[in-house]
Design an enzyme around this catalytic site. Structure first.
Site: not given
Ligand code: PLP
Length: 384
Positions: A243, A205-207, A185, A77-78, A331, A155
């Site tokens: 890669t 974001s997969a996780h 989210q 996601g980041t 975070c 989030n």
């Molecule tokens: N965007 C949102 C809304 C999120 O909740 C998060 C993670 O907490 C991210 C971006 C960042 O994703 P990643 O953990 O995959 O870098």
């Protein structure tokens, strides 16, 4: 004397979800069969490349686009948010970025970091429920707007954002401005159809939906220009060097498929547990309040304020009791600063420090909601 082990309850699925068995199985199979470098020329590399491209096609379908080229695989996601905001800004001659006040730091900081290149950031406010005020965003859009970024679901509090309305509004002012949505989210709770929604860029974001950490995607609509943030390779059609993480991508796409297939069940289950949790908590402590209770929000999210109890203290005690939750964005955990999301919603900093987020997952056991509410209530009583 040995202590009785506590029964653990994981209520932090917004931070990261329990991996789905389908994702684990896909990765286990891939790590032996398609581990080769997908950029190579030999048969083994072609096998990996084919698997990657098939996964891209499935991912594209699952987010509502027919063009697999629209999908750029990233590290999560980041990176997707950074690439969307910075990549679109660098590809534009314009110099203003518009974001909502409640964006994740991956969007906010990406936008702010561009100040040193002469870009300005305009922040559109939200109302007291945590929903963007689209008219206020519209006032900011002008001939210097390079990109607009509004998340699909928040989030911290789980509120859905009016992204479709944002797209229509921005288009009506200037249809050349790309609109990005951070759907990190959102995807676990709702179908994402980028074509219907009309966005130009969307992050996943997969996780956050039962896949592995360290892999995600950015949807880039045909015709939307972004500059790559990673250089040194021509992967992802020049939009993201490095890669390819074939194993991670296969795990992510398996998780996407399962999430989409089982969404109704997830909503029913996690929603019921969340509702039971909130009902029991409010009944036991009528001073507690649920954030965003009056608006449309993710069904597995419960963001509550417990007056006169510091979130950090509550979280530590809950952790000792086996209940794992979070204060605002994971975070930001550990930071003393009150959440920017809550202050944007008008909460005073002291009230913002009394807020805790509980998020339920696809693997929640029936009864978890009431059981964990009771633990929270007992803990609150001890602390007050
Ligand atoms: N965007 C949102 C809304 C999120 O909740 C998060 C993670 O907490 C991210 C971006 C960042 O994703 P990643 O953990 O995959 O870098």
């Amino acid at each position: 004397m040995s202590r009785t082990p506590v029964q653990e309850v994981y209520l932090d699925h917004a931070a990261t979800t329990t991996p789905r068995p389908e994702a684990i199985a896909a990765m286990e199979a891939a790590i032996t069969s398609v581990h080769a470098n997908a950029s190579g020329f030999h048969t083994s590399a072609r096998r990996a490349k084919n698997a990657l491209e098939e996964a891209r096609e499935r991912a594209a379908e699952l987010i509502g686009t027919e063009r697999r080229h629209d999908v750029v695989f990233t590290s999560g996601g980041t990176e997707s948010d950074n690439l969307a905001v910075m990549g679109a800004a660098f590809a534009s001659r314009r110099r203003t970025i518009i974001v909502s006040a409640i964006e994740h730091k991956a969007v906010l900081e990406a936008a702010r970091s561009l100040a040193r290149f002469g870009y300005a950031v305009q922040v559109a406010p939200v109302d007291e429920h945590g929903v963007l005020i689209v008219d206020r965003l519209a006032e900011l859009v002008d001939g210097d707007t390079a990109v607009v970024s509004v998340m699909a679901a928040n989030n911290e509090v789980g509120t859905f954002q009016p992204v479709g309305h944002v797209v229509e509004t921005v288009r009506s002012i200037d249809d050349s401005i790309p609109v990005h949505t951070d759907a990190v989210q959102f995807f676990v709770g709702r179908d994402l159809d980028v074509t219907d929604l009309g966005v130009d860029l969307a992050s996943l974001s997969a996780h956050k939906f039962g896949g592995p950490t360290g892999v995600g995607l950015l949807y880039v609509a045909a015709g939307t220009r972004i500059e790559s943030m990673m250089v040194g390779g021509s992967q992802e059609a020049g939009r993201r060097a490095g890669t390819s993480n074939v194993v991670g991508v296969l795990g992510m796409v398996a998780a996407m498929e399962e999430t989409a297939r089982a969404r109704a069940r997830f909503d029913a289950l996690a929603g019921a547990e969340r509702d039971a949790f909130e009902a029991a908590l409010m009944a036991g402590d009528p001073t507690s309040t649920v954030t965003g209770a009056d608006v449309d929000r993710l069904l597995h999210f419960s963001h509550v304020r417990v007056p006169a109890v510091l979130a950090e203290t509550l979280l530590i005690r809950l952790d000792q009791g086996g209940v794992f939750a979070a204060a605002g964005s994971s975070c930001q955990s550990g930071a003393v600063e009150p959440s920017h999301v809550l202050t944007a919603m008008g909460l005073d900093p002291d009230a913002a420090r009394e807020c805790v987020r509980f998020t339920f997952g696809w693997d929640v056991e029936p009864g978890t909601g009431t059981r964990s509410a009771q633990i929270v209530l007992d803990t609150i009583k001890e602390l007050r």
